[in-house]
Design a protein around this motif. Structure first.
Motif, mmCIF file in Angstrom:
data_model
loop_
_atom_site.group_PDB
_atom_site.id
_atom_site.type_symbol
_atom_site.label_atom_id
_atom_site.label_comp_id
_atom_site.label_asym_id
_atom_site.label_seq_id
_atom_site.Cartn_x
_atom_site.Cartn_y
_atom_site.Cartn_z
ATOM 1 N N LEU A 16 0.828 -1.205 0.000
ATOM 2 C CA LEU A 16 0.000 0.000 0.000
ATOM 3 C C LEU A 16 0.861 1.253 0.000
ATOM 4 O O LEU A 16 0.507 2.260 -0.626
ATOM 5 C CB LEU A 16 -0.923 -0.015 1.221
ATOM 6 N N GLY A 17 2.003 1.207 0.689
ATOM 7 C CA GLY A 17 2.928 2.335 0.632
ATOM 8 C C GLY A 17 3.456 2.545 -0.775
ATOM 9 O O GLY A 17 3.610 3.688 -1.230
ATOM 10 N N PHE A 18 3.728 1.451 -1.480
ATOM 11 C CA PHE A 18 4.157 1.551 -2.879
ATOM 12 C C PHE A 18 3.071 2.199 -3.732
ATOM 13 O O PHE A 18 3.355 3.047 -4.582
ATOM 14 C CB PHE A 18 4.499 0.161 -3.411
ATOM 15 N N ALA A 19 1.816 1.800 -3.507
ATOM 16 C CA ALA A 19 0.710 2.384 -4.270
ATOM 17 C C ALA A 19 0.609 3.885 -4.020
ATOM 18 O O ALA A 19 0.389 4.667 -4.958
ATOM 19 C CB ALA A 19 -0.601 1.692 -3.896
ATOM 20 N N LEU A 20 0.769 4.305 -2.774
ATOM 21 C CA LEU A 20 0.723 5.736 -2.474
ATOM 22 C C LEU A 20 1.908 6.470 -3.092
ATOM 23 O O LEU A 20 1.765 7.596 -3.587
ATOM 24 C CB LEU A 20 0.704 5.949 -0.963
ATOM 25 N N ALA A 21 3.091 5.858 -3.051
ATOM 26 C CA ALA A 21 4.264 6.485 -3.656
ATOM 27 C C ALA A 21 4.064 6.689 -5.152
ATOM 28 O O ALA A 21 4.407 7.749 -5.714
ATOM 29 C CB ALA A 21 5.505 5.636 -3.391
ATOM 30 N N VAL A 22 3.483 5.694 -5.812
ATOM 31 C CA VAL A 22 3.194 5.827 -7.245
ATOM 32 C C VAL A 22 2.180 6.945 -7.481
ATOM 33 O O VAL A 22 2.315 7.742 -8.427
ATOM 34 C CB VAL A 22 2.667 4.495 -7.805
ATOM 35 N N THR A 23 1.181 7.035 -6.617
ATOM 36 C CA THR A 23 0.160 8.078 -6.766
ATOM 37 C C THR A 23 0.772 9.461 -6.711
ATOM 38 O O THR A 23 0.492 10.323 -7.561
ATOM 39 C CB THR A 23 -0.901 7.933 -5.659
ATOM 40 N N PHE A 24 1.624 9.708 -5.739
ATOM 41 C CA PHE A 24 2.253 11.027 -5.629
ATOM 42 C C PHE A 24 3.261 11.260 -6.751
ATOM 43 O O PHE A 24 3.455 12.399 -7.185
ATOM 44 C CB PHE A 24 2.928 11.173 -4.267
ATOM 45 N N ALA A 25 3.889 10.185 -7.235
ATOM 46 C CA ALA A 25 4.863 10.341 -8.311
ATOM 47 C C ALA A 25 4.197 10.732 -9.632
ATOM 48 O O ALA A 25 4.759 11.522 -10.407
ATOM 49 C CB ALA A 25 5.664 9.045 -8.482
ATOM 50 N N VAL A 26 3.017 10.166 -9.898
ATOM 51 C CA VAL A 26 2.347 10.463 -11.170
ATOM 52 C C VAL A 26 1.433 11.680 -11.084
ATOM 53 O O VAL A 26 0.894 12.113 -12.105
ATOM 54 C CB VAL A 26 1.537 9.247 -11.667
ATOM 55 N N ALA A 27 1.231 12.238 -9.876
ATOM 56 C CA ALA A 27 0.338 13.387 -9.738
ATOM 57 C C ALA A 27 0.724 14.543 -10.668
ATOM 58 O O ALA A 27 -0.155 15.132 -11.314
ATOM 59 C CB ALA A 27 0.299 13.851 -8.278
ATOM 60 N N PRO A 28 2.028 14.906 -10.804
ATOM 61 C CA PRO A 28 2.363 15.983 -11.747
ATOM 62 C C PRO A 28 1.999 15.662 -13.192
ATOM 63 O O PRO A 28 1.740 16.576 -13.987
ATOM 64 C CB PRO A 28 3.887 16.137 -11.571
ATOM 65 N N LEU A 29 1.981 14.377 -13.547
ATOM 66 C CA LEU A 29 1.591 13.998 -14.912
ATOM 67 C C LEU A 29 0.105 14.223 -15.146
ATOM 68 O O LEU A 29 -0.341 14.271 -16.293
ATOM 69 C CB LEU A 29 1.940 12.538 -15.173
ATOM 70 N N PHE A 30 -0.662 14.342 -14.065
ATOM 71 C CA PHE A 30 -2.077 14.706 -14.171
ATOM 72 C C PHE A 30 -2.284 16.215 -14.014
ATOM 73 O O PHE A 30 -3.417 16.686 -14.006
ATOM 74 C CB PHE A 30 -2.892 13.981 -13.091
ATOM 75 N N PRO A 44 -5.867 8.222 -5.737
ATOM 76 C CA PRO A 44 -5.871 8.042 -7.198
ATOM 77 C C PRO A 44 -7.209 8.409 -7.836
ATOM 78 O O PRO A 44 -7.245 8.918 -8.966
ATOM 79 C CB PRO A 44 -5.559 6.551 -7.368
ATOM 80 N N SER A 45 -8.304 8.155 -7.133
ATOM 81 C CA SER A 45 -9.615 8.530 -7.666
ATOM 82 C C SER A 45 -9.730 10.039 -7.819
ATOM 83 O O SER A 45 -10.296 10.538 -8.796
ATOM 84 C CB SER A 45 -10.721 8.008 -6.741
ATOM 85 N N ILE A 46 -9.177 10.771 -6.841
ATOM 86 C CA ILE A 46 -9.185 12.233 -6.941
ATOM 87 C C ILE A 46 -8.375 12.686 -8.147
ATOM 88 O O ILE A 46 -8.778 13.596 -8.877
ATOM 89 C CB ILE A 46 -8.637 12.848 -5.646
ATOM 90 N N LEU A 47 -7.220 12.046 -8.370
ATOM 91 C CA LEU A 47 -6.395 12.396 -9.527
ATOM 92 C C LEU A 47 -7.172 12.238 -10.828
ATOM 93 O O LEU A 47 -7.150 13.116 -11.694
ATOM 94 C CB LEU A 47 -5.152 11.506 -9.569
ATOM 95 N N VAL A 48 -7.853 11.110 -10.964
ATOM 96 C CA VAL A 48 -8.527 10.805 -12.232
ATOM 97 C C VAL A 48 -9.747 11.695 -12.443
ATOM 98 O O VAL A 48 -9.898 12.333 -13.488
ATOM 99 C CB VAL A 48 -8.911 9.313 -12.279
ATOM 100 N N PHE A 49 -10.626 11.768 -11.455
ATOM 101 C CA PHE A 49 -11.897 12.457 -11.673
ATOM 102 C C PHE A 49 -11.765 13.973 -11.617
ATOM 103 O O PHE A 49 -12.562 14.678 -12.230
ATOM 104 C CB PHE A 49 -12.934 11.967 -10.668
ATOM 105 N N SER A 50 -10.778 14.492 -10.894
ATOM 106 C CA SER A 50 -10.610 15.946 -10.864
ATOM 107 C C SER A 50 -9.966 16.462 -12.140
ATOM 108 O O SER A 50 -9.963 17.669 -12.388
ATOM 109 C CB SER A 50 -9.769 16.358 -9.652
ATOM 110 N N THR A 51 -9.418 15.591 -12.963
ATOM 111 C CA THR A 51 -8.810 16.005 -14.229
ATOM 112 C C THR A 51 -9.602 15.502 -15.425
ATOM 113 O O THR A 51 -9.084 15.481 -16.538
ATOM 114 C CB THR A 51 -7.358 15.498 -14.315
ATOM 115 N N THR A 52 -10.829 15.083 -15.195
ATOM 116 C CA THR A 52 -11.671 14.577 -16.280
ATOM 117 C C THR A 52 -12.863 15.498 -16.476
ATOM 118 O O THR A 52 -13.641 15.719 -15.543
ATOM 119 C CB THR A 52 -12.165 13.150 -15.964
ATOM 120 N N ASP A 53 -12.996 16.037 -17.656
ATOM 121 C CA ASP A 53 -14.140 16.893 -17.961
ATOM 122 C C ASP A 53 -15.404 16.036 -18.053
ATOM 123 O O ASP A 53 -15.393 14.971 -18.703
ATOM 124 C CB ASP A 53 -13.909 17.622 -19.290
ATOM 125 N N PRO A 54 -16.498 16.449 -17.413
ATOM 126 C CA PRO A 54 -17.712 15.628 -17.433
ATOM 127 C C PRO A 54 -18.232 15.336 -18.834
ATOM 128 O O PRO A 54 -18.688 14.219 -19.116
ATOM 129 C CB PRO A 54 -18.715 16.468 -16.625
#
Length: 263
Positions: free
Chosen positions: A48-62, A128-138
């Motif tokens: 789970l720590g790895f999953a969170l690390a990946v989330t923060f790492a890819v956040a700038p790509l979103f 990760p859900s926040i990353l995806v849906f906050s950058t997706t136009d309805p």
């Protein structure tokens, strides 16, 4: 594809040109589903720590900074803290080494491991859900659901309407609160009064949301959104190779989470 005029234009998102933000919405949702489902079925802290690390790492790509992700995800952070506190106070299994023993708070190594596992799993699903849906136009989401997921237009347009109206809830909450303050209604430092005002504001928000949803449903029916006739697509959205790469990356990351969890 457009919504009826009853929808607030302020609810729409600004165009985000970040690398992953401009990917096809269905591709982002498949990536999210693979990633979060893998996190959901593990309680290993390292995975789970790895999953969170990946989330923060890819956040700038979103197009979102890690700090901006934390600010947007404060409800998830609050929920994780609540999970840790609840287990510290009410956990039934208190085996293992005692780490903290202060009154009703008895934290053992088992309690700490379980609390961290559940809190990290909550964050690994929510952020990760926040990353995806906050950058997706309805509107893009509805178009992509129809074209790529073969979802019925009735469902996709209904989801579009709901997605757009969610953005109005925060504005309406602030408006109700400001109107009450202008009338001299304030809880001050009284927690009971604060809870009463919170409950009444939430009830007023619920009533307003039901009324707005009813008006929007009538307006959409009047404009033929539920006519049953075949609908054309106003904005074709191609599925590009980069979308396949995003889906493949989601599958790879999901497999890595499981490998780390079962190492």
């Amino acid at each position: 594809m457009t919504l009826p005029a009853a929808t607030s234009p302020q609810a729409s998102l600004q165009r985000n040109d970040a690398l992953l933000a401009r990917r096809t919405p269905v591709a982002k949702i498949v990536f999210l589903a693979l990633f979060t489902t893998s996190a959901l079925f593990t309680r290993d802290v390292a995975a789970l720590g790895f999953a969170l690390a990946v989330t923060f790492a890819v956040a700038p790509l979103f197009g979102i900074t890690p700090w901006g992700l934390l600010r947007r995800g404060w409800p998830a952070l609050l929920g994780a803290a609540t999970v840790v506190l609840s287990l510290a106070l009410f956990a039934a299994d208190r085996s293992g080494t005692v780490l903290v023993d202060f009154g009703p708070v008895v934290i053992t190594s088992t309690v700490l491991a379980n609390a961290l596992s559940l809190a990290l799993r909550l964050l690994a699903i929510a952020l990760p859900s926040i990353l995806v849906f906050s950058t997706t136009d309805p509107t893009d989401l509805a178009d992509s659901l129809i074209q790529h997921a073969r979802v019925s237009p009735r469902f996709a347009i209904g989801a579009l309407a709901a997605f757009r109206l969610v953005g109005l809830l925060g504005d309406e909450w602030r408006m109700i609160a400001m109107a009450r303050r202008a009338r001299g209604i304030d809880a001050g430092r009284n927690p009971v009064r604060w809870f009463t005002l919170f409950a009444s504001t939430a009830f007023g928000l619920l009533v307003g949301a039901i009324r707005r949803g009813t008006r929007l449903a009538v307006a959409m029916d009047a404009r033929g959104f539920d006519s049953g006739l075949p609908r054309t697509v106003a904005r074709p959205m191609p599925w590009r190779p980069a979308d396949w790469l995003l889906v493949a990356a989601g599958a790879l990351l999901a497999a890595l989470i499981q490998v780390i969890a079962h190492r």
